[in-house]
Write a protein that holds these residues in place. Structure first.
Motif, PDB file in Angstrom:
ATOM      1  N   THR A 103       0.980  -1.073   0.025  1.00 41.35           N
ATOM      2  CA  THR A 103      -0.174   0.065  -0.010  1.00 41.35           C
ATOM      3  C   THR A 103       0.982   1.263   0.023  1.00 41.35           C
ATOM      4  N   ALA A 104       1.912   1.236   0.841  1.00 41.07           N
ATOM      5  CA  ALA A 104       2.836   2.132   0.973  1.00 41.07           C
ATOM      6  C   ALA A 104       3.395   2.647  -0.382  1.00 41.07           C
ATOM      7  N   LEU A 105       3.747   1.648  -1.279  1.00 43.32           N
ATOM      8  CA  LEU A 105       4.416   1.883  -2.526  1.00 43.32           C
ATOM      9  C   LEU A 105       3.394   2.442  -3.661  1.00 43.32           C
ATOM     10  N   ILE A 106       2.115   1.993  -3.435  1.00 46.16           N
ATOM     11  CA  ILE A 106       1.081   2.386  -4.381  1.00 46.16           C
ATOM     12  C   ILE A 106       0.875   3.829  -4.046  1.00 46.16           C
ATOM     13  N   HIS A 107       0.537   4.100  -2.762  1.00 44.54           N
ATOM     14  CA  HIS A 107       0.570   5.640  -2.323  1.00 44.54           C
ATOM     15  C   HIS A 107       1.497   6.435  -2.854  1.00 44.54           C
ATOM     16  N   GLN A 108       2.883   5.930  -2.817  1.00 43.61           N
ATOM     17  CA  GLN A 108       3.908   6.651  -3.126  1.00 43.61           C
ATOM     18  C   GLN A 108       4.043   7.318  -4.504  1.00 43.61           C
ATOM     19  N   GLY A 111      -1.189   6.346  -6.589  1.00 42.97           N
ATOM     20  CA  GLY A 111      -2.372   5.284  -6.839  1.00 42.97           C
ATOM     21  C   GLY A 111      -3.099   5.370  -5.241  1.00 42.97           C
ATOM     22  N   GLY A 112      -4.610   5.097  -5.483  1.00 34.70           N
ATOM     23  CA  GLY A 112      -5.312   4.804  -4.173  1.00 34.70           C
ATOM     24  C   GLY A 112      -5.606   3.272  -4.194  1.00 34.70           C
ATOM     25  N   THR A 113      -5.691   2.844  -2.828  1.00 33.93           N
ATOM     26  CA  THR A 113      -6.143   1.393  -2.511  1.00 33.93           C
ATOM     27  C   THR A 113      -7.336   1.076  -2.140  1.00 33.93           C
ATOM     28  N   GLY A 114      -7.857  -0.103  -2.282  1.00 34.74           N
ATOM     29  CA  GLY A 114      -8.959  -0.576  -1.708  1.00 34.74           C
ATOM     30  C   GLY A 114      -8.702  -1.878  -1.277  1.00 34.74           C
ATOM     31  N   PHE A 115      -9.479  -2.241  -0.123  1.00 36.70           N
ATOM     32  CA  PHE A 115      -9.182  -3.565   0.596  1.00 36.70           C
ATOM     33  C   PHE A 115     -10.521  -4.061   1.184  1.00 36.70           C
ATOM     34  N   SER A 116     -10.661  -5.263   0.987  1.00 33.53           N
ATOM     35  CA  SER A 116     -11.876  -6.039   1.931  1.00 33.53           C
ATOM     36  C   SER A 116     -10.989  -6.625   3.150  1.00 33.53           C
ATOM     37  N   PHE A 117     -11.613  -6.038   4.205  1.00 29.33           N
ATOM     38  CA  PHE A 117     -10.998  -6.729   5.613  1.00 29.33           C
ATOM     39  C   PHE A 117     -11.854  -7.829   6.217  1.00 29.33           C
ATOM     40  N   SER A 118     -12.727  -8.341   5.328  1.00 30.14           N
ATOM     41  CA  SER A 118     -13.770  -9.199   5.736  1.00 30.14           C
ATOM     42  C   SER A 118     -13.138 -10.575   6.203  1.00 30.14           C
ATOM     43  N   LYS A 119     -11.800 -11.028   5.698  1.00 26.08           N
ATOM     44  CA  LYS A 119     -11.340 -12.368   6.218  1.00 26.08           C
ATOM     45  C   LYS A 119     -10.541 -12.184   7.744  1.00 26.08           C
ATOM     46  N   ILE A 120     -10.527 -11.185   8.153  1.00 17.99           N
ATOM     47  CA  ILE A 120      -9.671 -11.019   9.285  1.00 17.99           C
ATOM     48  C   ILE A 120     -10.674 -11.327  10.330  1.00 17.99           C
ATOM     49  N   ARG A 121     -10.239 -12.165  11.275  1.00 18.68           N
ATOM     50  CA  ARG A 121     -11.146 -12.898  12.282  1.00 18.68           C
ATOM     51  C   ARG A 121     -11.533 -11.468  13.320  1.00 18.68           C
ATOM     52  N   PRO A 122     -12.623 -12.052  14.086  1.00 18.73           N
ATOM     53  CA  PRO A 122     -13.294 -10.943  14.757  1.00 18.73           C
ATOM     54  C   PRO A 122     -12.748 -10.599  16.177  1.00 18.73           C
ATOM     55  N   VAL A 123     -12.926  -9.494  16.593  1.00 17.04           N
ATOM     56  CA  VAL A 123     -12.453  -8.996  18.073  1.00 17.04           C
ATOM     57  C   VAL A 123     -12.874 -10.189  18.861  1.00 17.04           C
ATOM     58  N   GLY A 124     -11.724 -10.541  19.760  1.00 16.17           N
ATOM     59  CA  GLY A 124     -12.141 -11.545  20.968  1.00 16.17           C
ATOM     60  C   GLY A 124     -11.772 -12.822  20.258  1.00 16.17           C
ATOM     61  N   LYS A 152       2.936  10.946   1.498  1.00 18.60           N
ATOM     62  CA  LYS A 152       2.307  11.821   0.496  1.00 18.60           C
ATOM     63  C   LYS A 152       2.579  11.093  -1.018  1.00 18.60           C
ATOM     64  N   GLN A 153       1.454  10.910  -1.721  1.00 17.01           N
ATOM     65  CA  GLN A 153       1.713  10.595  -3.094  1.00 17.01           C
ATOM     66  C   GLN A 153       2.697  11.384  -3.899  1.00 17.01           C
ATOM     67  N   GLY A 154       3.799  10.689  -4.234  1.00 17.69           N
ATOM     68  CA  GLY A 154       4.676  11.255  -5.083  1.00 17.69           C
ATOM     69  C   GLY A 154       5.020  12.881  -4.634  1.00 17.69           C
ATOM     70  N   GLY A 155       4.805  13.082  -3.287  1.00 19.48           N
ATOM     71  CA  GLY A 155       5.089  14.429  -2.991  1.00 19.48           C
ATOM     72  C   GLY A 155       3.990  15.179  -3.030  1.00 19.48           C
ATOM     73  N   ARG A 156       2.784  14.947  -3.774  1.00 22.50           N
ATOM     74  CA  ARG A 156       1.566  15.944  -4.198  1.00 22.50           C
ATOM     75  C   ARG A 156       0.491  15.770  -3.792  1.00 22.50           C
ATOM     76  N   ARG A 157       0.008  14.521  -3.181  1.00 27.38           N
ATOM     77  CA  ARG A 157      -1.208  14.286  -2.467  1.00 27.38           C
ATOM     78  C   ARG A 157      -0.944  13.052  -1.626  1.00 27.38           C
TER      79      ARG A 157
END
Ligand code: UDP
Length: 558
Positions: A103-108, A111-124, A152-157
């Motif tokens: 993600t860091a490399l894409i932002h740099q 680019g913008g990133t999307g993710f599903s967090f649905s596979k991560i096990r729940p709290v507790g 910052k994306q390429g220093g610009r956003r």
């Protein structure tokens, strides 16, 4: 070259024009268009120069602009040209932190990133390795948020993210309320992923299962309607979360053999498989009219050029990691869309809230889509179909698994001097809170005001503090009709325009449905149900006076 207005010049200077190491701008806008055209046309086999000239002509005439990373990076050392990415997240620390790094490399690279967090096990839930207790998807989202803040994306956003969680995840309530606290998750848009099971439960009132993704066990049975209410309540208060209709998205998945789509890019307009990316470009509809008529020939010509441009851009783009490179080259997704829809309506004399506007949306996007597919078929004859075409839903060879998308065009519309995407205007004159404040003046309004003899500076100053011009006596009624603002257009008309576009779009449509400040939570629900009914792939609402939109609305570098 078309004349660039003051806003366009400022945006280009601050964010797009090349700078030397000391931060001095070292190219002109004209040189930028030339750089981008030449770099992208380098993918051509024959007639590289002729194609570069055609690209340059369309860009510099502000008839077609690619997404920001292409304008910023083409022909420079950082040759990453795509705005939209989706990365996978599995239920393991290794996967989470590997994706964080990517993600860091894409932002740099812009680019913008999307993710599903649905596979991560729940709290507790249990954590076998440490004998500890799981902290749940929302806690990991926070890490992505903090990391984004720093790069910052390429220093610009600054980077933008879309966080998705299934409505059936046990932590869905924590996810829905995650942005309630002021300033929480300011680098995220959130969407709850819903499918037929959820909507059936809303309709029938039968209990809805919350399922632990790690074990597949049902851990709770809840009222789906109450979840929908909670989503509507938070969307009413903060603008987040929105909804994704994952069943609708997957019905239109062009490559189901490669897997199920679970997430979109940050603004929702591109549903993608894990590791896929998409390069977008938008045709400026305000330049596609001839007098008070739509210039269909010019529109088709510009779309043909746009698809070819984006297909070339895929070839010359670099991607930050090998998995992305592989996924992108398999499906070759591109997204040609439009900006300046409201400008076009003004030119042809159609009010945004009318049935005619919906008919125009339908006509325009049908032509864009048919032309884009015809171009992709021709490109397949010339260059071969996308590599996994034989495993796709298409009977005829095509070069790209998707060809169309409606992007927000948040910044490129400012360069083009166009209304953003398919949105109605915010106002005819207003101060936009980017780059220290930019005065946005609608040229068409000023031109009409001068021609009709009601122009004066004081009037413009008075209009600046408003969000509607409908009760201003000095403006003739027929002019007021043409300049309805986002606040004037009733929510159901926003949805109708979005649906008209969506019906001809392969990917999805970025659109915000505006609601008046006195709208109720129930009104938000009504919009959600209308969106579901009309076959949209997702929906985002924003109530006037709710918390200002944070991810892309304010100045990301301030
Ligand atoms: N985007 C981003 N950061 C930003 C703005 C946009 O990463 O600050 C990405 C995001 O994926 C978004 C896409 O670019 O969905 C297209 O946004 P938009 O059309 O507004 O971008 P533009 O090309 O006008 O800058």
């Amino acid at each position: 070259m078309a004349t660039l207005d003051e806003v366009a010049r400022t945006v280009l200077r601050e964010r797009y024009l090349r700078q030397d190491e000391a931060g001095t701008v070292i190219e002109t806008p004209d040189e930028l268009f030339r750089r981008v055209a030449d770099a992208v046309a380098a993918a051509e086999d024959d007639d590289v120069e002729g194609t570069a000239d055609r690209f340059y002509d369309a860009l510099s005439a502000l008839e077609f602009l690619p997404n920001s990373p292409t304008l910023m990076n083409a022909g420079t050392d950082l040759h990453q040209l795509a705005a939209c990415f989706v990365l996978p997240i599995e239920d393991s620390l290794v996967s989470i932190f590997e994706t964080l790094k990517r993600t860091a490399l894409i932002h740099q690279s812009g680019g913008g990133t999307g993710f599903s967090f649905s596979k991560i096990r729940p709290v507790g839930d249990v954590v076998a390795k440490t004998g500890g207790v799981a902290s749940g998807p929302v806690s990991f989202m926070r890490i992505f948020d903090v990391a984004t803040e720093q790069i910052k994306q390429g220093g610009r956003r600054r980077g933008a993210n879309m966080g998705v969680l299934d409505a059936s995840h046990p932590d869905v309530r924590a996810f829905v309320t995650a942005k309630h606290e002021a300033d929480a998750f300011r680098n995220f848009n959130l969407s709850v992923a819903t499918d037929a099971a959820f909507w059936d439960a809303v309709e029938s009132g039968e209990p809805y299962d919350l399922v632990n993704p790690r074990t597949g066990e049902t851990v709770d049975r809840v009222d789906a309607d109450a979840i929908l209410d909670l989503i509507a309540e938070l969307a009413w208060a903060t603008g987040d979360p929105g909804l994704l209709f994952l069943d609708e998205i997957n019905t239109h998945n062009p490559t189901p053999a490669l897997g199920r789509i679970e997430a979109t890019n940050p603004c929702g307009e591109v549903p993608l498989l894990p590791y896929e990316a998409c390069i977008l470009g938008s045709v400026n509809l305000g330049e596609m009219t001839d007098g008070d008529k739509i210039d269909r020939e010019k529109l088709a010509r510009t779309v043909r050029l746009g698809v070819r441009f984006l297909d070339d851009a895929l070839d010359v783009s670099t991607f930050p990691v090998a998995d992305i490179e592989r996924a992108v080259s398999r499906t070759r997704k591109v997204g040609v869309g439009v900006m300046g829809f409201h400008d076009m309506l003004v030119d042809i004399g159609v009010a945004y809230d009318s049935d005619e506007a919906v008919a125009v949306a339908d006509e325009v996007m049908q032509l864009v889509s048919e032309t884009a597919w015809e171009t992709s078929r021709r490109l397949a004859e010339e260059r071969g179909p996308f590599p996994v075409w034989s495993e796709s839903v298409f009977d005829d060879p095509v070069r790209n698994a998707t060809t169309t998308t409606i992007a927000p065009t948040g910044t490129i519309s400012m360069i083009a001097g166009a209304t953003a995407g398919i949105e109605p205007i915010y106002n005819v004159v207003y101060e936009k809170q980017v780059l220290g404040g930019l005065e946005m003046v609608n040229d068409r309004f000023v031109e009409i005001a001068k021609a009709r003899g009601f122009y004066d500076e004081d009037l413009l100053t008075d209009l600046k503090d408003r969000t509607s011009i409908q009760d201003v006596d000095a403006i003739p009624a027929d002019v007021k009709r043409l300049f309805q603002t986002a606040h004037d257009v009733p929510p159901e008309r926003h949805v109708a325009v979005q649906a008209a576009f969506q019906h001809h779009v392969d990917n999805a449509v970025s659109k915000t449905v505006n609601l008046p400040s006195d709208a109720s939570v129930d009104d938000v629900r009504t919009v959600f149900l209308a969106a579901r009914d009309q076959g949209l792939k997702g929906i985002t609402v924003f109530r006037s006076g709710a918390r200002p939109e944070q991810v892309l609305g304010d100045d990301p570098l301030k």
